[in-house]
Design a protein around this motif. Structure first.
Motif, PDB file in Angstrom:
ATOM      1  N   ALA A  93       0.827  -1.122   0.099  1.00  0.00           N
ATOM      2  CA  ALA A  93       0.216   0.067   0.003  1.00  0.00           C
ATOM      3  C   ALA A  93       0.997   1.231  -0.208  1.00  0.00           C
ATOM      4  O   ALA A  93       0.256   2.286  -0.395  1.00  0.00           O
ATOM      5  CB  ALA A  93      -0.893  -0.020   1.355  1.00  0.00           C
ATOM      6  N   ASP A  94       2.205   1.214   0.234  1.00  0.00           N
ATOM      7  CA  ASP A  94       3.065   2.221   0.216  1.00  0.00           C
ATOM      8  C   ASP A  94       3.291   2.821  -1.266  1.00  0.00           C
ATOM      9  O   ASP A  94       3.990   3.619  -1.375  1.00  0.00           O
ATOM     10  CB  ASP A  94       4.219   2.129   1.365  1.00  0.00           C
ATOM     11  CG  ASP A  94       3.889   2.027   2.732  1.00  0.00           C
ATOM     12  OD1 ASP A  94       2.870   2.830   3.044  1.00  0.00           O
ATOM     13  OD2 ASP A  94       4.439   1.478   3.414  1.00  0.00           O
ATOM     14  N   GLU A  95       3.207   1.802  -2.101  1.00  0.00           N
ATOM     15  CA  GLU A  95       3.755   1.918  -3.532  1.00  0.00           C
ATOM     16  C   GLU A  95       3.048   3.173  -4.000  1.00  0.00           C
ATOM     17  O   GLU A  95       1.664   3.418  -3.863  1.00  0.00           O
ATOM     18  CB  GLU A  95       3.429   0.877  -4.244  1.00  0.00           C
ATOM     19  CG  GLU A  95       3.953   0.788  -5.600  1.00  0.00           C
ATOM     20  CD  GLU A  95       3.601  -0.382  -6.485  1.00  0.00           C
ATOM     21  OE1 GLU A  95       3.445  -0.387  -7.594  1.00  0.00           O
ATOM     22  OE2 GLU A  95       3.592  -1.482  -5.783  1.00  0.00           O
ATOM     23  N   PRO A  96       3.863   4.216  -4.760  1.00  0.00           N
ATOM     24  CA  PRO A  96       3.015   5.430  -5.091  1.00  0.00           C
ATOM     25  C   PRO A  96       2.296   5.029  -6.502  1.00  0.00           C
ATOM     26  O   PRO A  96       2.831   4.240  -7.181  1.00  0.00           O
ATOM     27  CB  PRO A  96       4.402   6.341  -5.509  1.00  0.00           C
ATOM     28  CG  PRO A  96       5.561   5.602  -5.349  1.00  0.00           C
ATOM     29  CD  PRO A  96       5.215   4.267  -4.536  1.00  0.00           C
ATOM     30  N   GLY A  97       1.266   5.700  -6.788  1.00  0.00           N
ATOM     31  CA  GLY A  97       0.509   5.748  -8.031  1.00  0.00           C
ATOM     32  C   GLY A  97      -0.608   4.827  -7.893  1.00  0.00           C
ATOM     33  O   GLY A  97      -1.129   4.726  -9.093  1.00  0.00           O
ATOM     34  N   ILE A  98      -0.942   4.069  -6.918  1.00  0.00           N
ATOM     35  CA  ILE A  98      -1.972   3.182  -6.906  1.00  0.00           C
ATOM     36  C   ILE A  98      -3.393   3.850  -7.319  1.00  0.00           C
ATOM     37  O   ILE A  98      -4.121   3.301  -8.132  1.00  0.00           O
ATOM     38  CB  ILE A  98      -1.989   2.268  -5.579  1.00  0.00           C
ATOM     39  CG1 ILE A  98      -0.865   1.760  -5.400  1.00  0.00           C
ATOM     40  CG2 ILE A  98      -3.295   1.692  -5.491  1.00  0.00           C
ATOM     41  CD1 ILE A  98      -0.706   0.832  -4.069  1.00  0.00           C
ATOM     42  N   THR A 146      -7.720   5.050 -10.803  1.00  0.00           N
ATOM     43  CA  THR A 146      -8.678   6.032 -11.251  1.00  0.00           C
ATOM     44  C   THR A 146      -8.538   6.488 -12.603  1.00  0.00           C
ATOM     45  O   THR A 146      -9.486   6.695 -13.203  1.00  0.00           O
ATOM     46  CB  THR A 146      -8.747   7.352 -10.145  1.00  0.00           C
ATOM     47  OG1 THR A 146      -7.547   7.744 -10.257  1.00  0.00           O
ATOM     48  CG2 THR A 146      -9.127   6.911  -8.987  1.00  0.00           C
ATOM     49  N   SER A 147      -7.316   6.525 -13.151  1.00  0.00           N
ATOM     50  CA  SER A 147      -7.158   6.879 -14.613  1.00  0.00           C
ATOM     51  C   SER A 147      -7.800   5.680 -15.545  1.00  0.00           C
ATOM     52  O   SER A 147      -8.501   6.255 -16.398  1.00  0.00           O
ATOM     53  CB  SER A 147      -5.609   6.924 -14.923  1.00  0.00           C
ATOM     54  OG  SER A 147      -5.025   8.081 -14.273  1.00  0.00           O
ATOM     55  N   LYS A 148      -7.601   4.519 -15.079  1.00  0.00           N
ATOM     56  CA  LYS A 148      -8.344   3.485 -15.958  1.00  0.00           C
ATOM     57  C   LYS A 148      -9.880   3.493 -16.096  1.00  0.00           C
ATOM     58  O   LYS A 148     -10.277   3.350 -17.084  1.00  0.00           O
ATOM     59  CB  LYS A 148      -7.700   1.900 -15.436  1.00  0.00           C
ATOM     60  CG  LYS A 148      -6.330   1.848 -15.791  1.00  0.00           C
ATOM     61  CD  LYS A 148      -5.951   0.223 -15.616  1.00  0.00           C
ATOM     62  CE  LYS A 148      -4.643   0.015 -16.305  1.00  0.00           C
ATOM     63  NZ  LYS A 148      -4.405   0.263 -17.506  1.00  0.00           N
ATOM     64  N   ALA A 184     -12.100   4.640 -19.318  1.00  0.00           N
ATOM     65  CA  ALA A 184     -13.338   3.834 -19.675  1.00  0.00           C
ATOM     66  C   ALA A 184     -14.625   4.679 -19.813  1.00  0.00           C
ATOM     67  O   ALA A 184     -15.584   4.234 -20.054  1.00  0.00           O
ATOM     68  CB  ALA A 184     -13.318   2.569 -19.023  1.00  0.00           C
ATOM     69  N   GLY A 185     -14.230   5.890 -19.165  1.00  0.00           N
ATOM     70  CA  GLY A 185     -15.640   6.686 -19.334  1.00  0.00           C
ATOM     71  C   GLY A 185     -16.649   6.404 -17.992  1.00  0.00           C
ATOM     72  O   GLY A 185     -17.809   6.667 -18.066  1.00  0.00           O
ATOM     73  N   ILE A 186     -16.036   5.874 -16.922  1.00  0.00           N
ATOM     74  CA  ILE A 186     -16.901   5.397 -15.739  1.00  0.00           C
ATOM     75  C   ILE A 186     -16.559   6.774 -14.867  1.00  0.00           C
ATOM     76  O   ILE A 186     -15.474   7.226 -14.337  1.00  0.00           O
ATOM     77  CB  ILE A 186     -16.218   4.175 -15.272  1.00  0.00           C
ATOM     78  CG1 ILE A 186     -16.645   3.035 -16.194  1.00  0.00           C
ATOM     79  CG2 ILE A 186     -16.833   4.078 -13.897  1.00  0.00           C
ATOM     80  CD1 ILE A 186     -16.260   1.842 -15.656  1.00  0.00           C
ATOM     81  N   SER A 187     -17.837   7.308 -14.366  1.00  0.00           N
ATOM     82  CA  SER A 187     -17.678   8.475 -13.283  1.00  0.00           C
ATOM     83  C   SER A 187     -17.434   7.841 -11.880  1.00  0.00           C
ATOM     84  O   SER A 187     -18.100   6.725 -11.647  1.00  0.00           O
ATOM     85  CB  SER A 187     -19.167   9.124 -13.613  1.00  0.00           C
ATOM     86  OG  SER A 187     -19.114  10.153 -12.459  1.00  0.00           O
ATOM     87  N   ILE A 188     -16.618   8.501 -11.201  1.00  0.00           N
ATOM     88  CA  ILE A 188     -16.379   8.166  -9.891  1.00  0.00           C
ATOM     89  C   ILE A 188     -17.071   9.145  -8.831  1.00  0.00           C
ATOM     90  O   ILE A 188     -17.077  10.321  -9.079  1.00  0.00           O
ATOM     91  CB  ILE A 188     -14.823   8.188  -9.442  1.00  0.00           C
ATOM     92  CG1 ILE A 188     -14.159   7.045 -10.562  1.00  0.00           C
ATOM     93  CG2 ILE A 188     -14.607   7.926  -8.099  1.00  0.00           C
ATOM     94  CD1 ILE A 188     -12.636   7.225 -10.574  1.00  0.00           C
ATOM     95  N   ARG A 189     -17.742   8.680  -7.931  1.00  0.00           N
ATOM     96  CA  ARG A 189     -18.774   9.308  -7.093  1.00  0.00           C
ATOM     97  C   ARG A 189     -17.745   9.746  -5.855  1.00  0.00           C
ATOM     98  O   ARG A 189     -17.647  10.699  -5.290  1.00  0.00           O
ATOM     99  CB  ARG A 189     -19.646   8.694  -6.560  1.00  0.00           C
ATOM    100  CG  ARG A 189     -20.828   8.709  -7.757  1.00  0.00           C
ATOM    101  CD  ARG A 189     -21.598   9.761  -8.010  1.00  0.00           C
ATOM    102  NE  ARG A 189     -22.496  10.308  -6.686  1.00  0.00           N
ATOM    103  CZ  ARG A 189     -23.594   9.878  -6.542  1.00  0.00           C
ATOM    104  NH1 ARG A 189     -24.296   9.045  -7.420  1.00  0.00           N
ATOM    105  NH2 ARG A 189     -24.475  10.274  -5.451  1.00  0.00           N
ATOM    106  N   GLN A 190     -16.963   8.570  -5.486  1.00  0.00           N
ATOM    107  CA  GLN A 190     -16.200   8.920  -4.178  1.00  0.00           C
ATOM    108  C   GLN A 190     -14.865   7.885  -4.228  1.00  0.00           C
ATOM    109  O   GLN A 190     -15.154   6.699  -4.704  1.00  0.00           O
ATOM    110  CB  GLN A 190     -16.847   8.475  -2.921  1.00  0.00           C
ATOM    111  CG  GLN A 190     -16.233   8.756  -1.728  1.00  0.00           C
ATOM    112  CD  GLN A 190     -17.195   8.801  -0.637  1.00  0.00           C
ATOM    113  OE1 GLN A 190     -17.989   7.684  -0.258  1.00  0.00           O
ATOM    114  NE2 GLN A 190     -17.261   9.586   0.300  1.00  0.00           N
ATOM    115  N   THR A 191     -13.925   8.286  -3.568  1.00  0.00           N
ATOM    116  CA  THR A 191     -12.566   7.334  -3.459  1.00  0.00           C
ATOM    117  C   THR A 191     -12.491   7.500  -1.902  1.00  0.00           C
ATOM    118  O   THR A 191     -12.190   8.275  -1.580  1.00  0.00           O
ATOM    119  CB  THR A 191     -11.692   7.748  -4.474  1.00  0.00           C
ATOM    120  OG1 THR A 191     -11.847   7.780  -5.681  1.00  0.00           O
ATOM    121  CG2 THR A 191     -10.386   6.922  -4.310  1.00  0.00           C
TER     122      THR A 191
END
Length: 167
Positions: free
Chosen positions: A103-108, A113-115, A119-126
């Motif tokens: 989990a300490d790896e950068p860019g996860i 979220t970029s993928k 794909a055109g998928i809207s993110i409501r919450q992360t």
């Protein structure tokens, strides 16, 4: 950080249970030693019942927090954020849970979220659990729509992904 906080209470598993509950729920401790969520005071009996300890353990834990300057700074500034995860089925949302090897790896978060965005998928919450506060941190992404199987396979094949679940 989580380990350092827990070490301060290593002689008392009951106090550790209270600390864990405060951190998990984002509860603060005010200057009077009362557990609060925002401006709402939470009775010590409720905290004790949920943590599985005696009410006096909550009192001694909040006293210890206020007596330690580092703990005081942490627990007087912690706050909870509302989560859509439990509401997802009611609101017809999807919850993608990503478990990673490190989990300490950068860019996860950025990669996942970029993928989804590509794909055109809207993110409501992360929601990303902090590896300092939990032993097995996860990344939760709540989306407006179901995630296609092909994209799930693509995400599963990322080097850092240990497991993916969808709800």
């Amino acid at each position: 950080m989580f380990d350092e906080i827990m070490e301060k209470f290593e002689g008392s598993p009951s106090q550790q249970a209270v600390i864990r509950l405060l951190l998990e729920r984002g509860f603060s401790v005010n200057d009077q030693g009362r557990v609060v969520s925002g401006g709402i005071e939470i009775p010590n009996t409720g905290i004790a019942r949920e943590a599985g300890v005696d009410r006096r353990v909550v009192d001694s834990t909040t006293d210890a927090i206020l007596a330690d300057e580092e703990l005081r700074r942490i627990f007087q500034n912690i706050s909870a954020i509302p989560s859509l995860m439990d509401l997802a089925p009611v609101l017809d949302l999807s919850v993608l849970t990503v478990e990673v090897a490190n989990a300490d790896e950068p860019g996860i978060v950025a990669t996942v979220t970029s993928k989804l965005a590509d794909a055109g998928i809207s993110i409501r919450q992360t929601i990303s659990e902090d590896p300092e506060f939990t032993d097995d941190p996860k990344l939760y992404i709540i989306t407006d729509e179901a995630i296609p199987g092909e994209l799930l396979n693509d995400l599963s094949n990322l080097d850092f992904v240990r497991r993916i679940t969808i709800a």
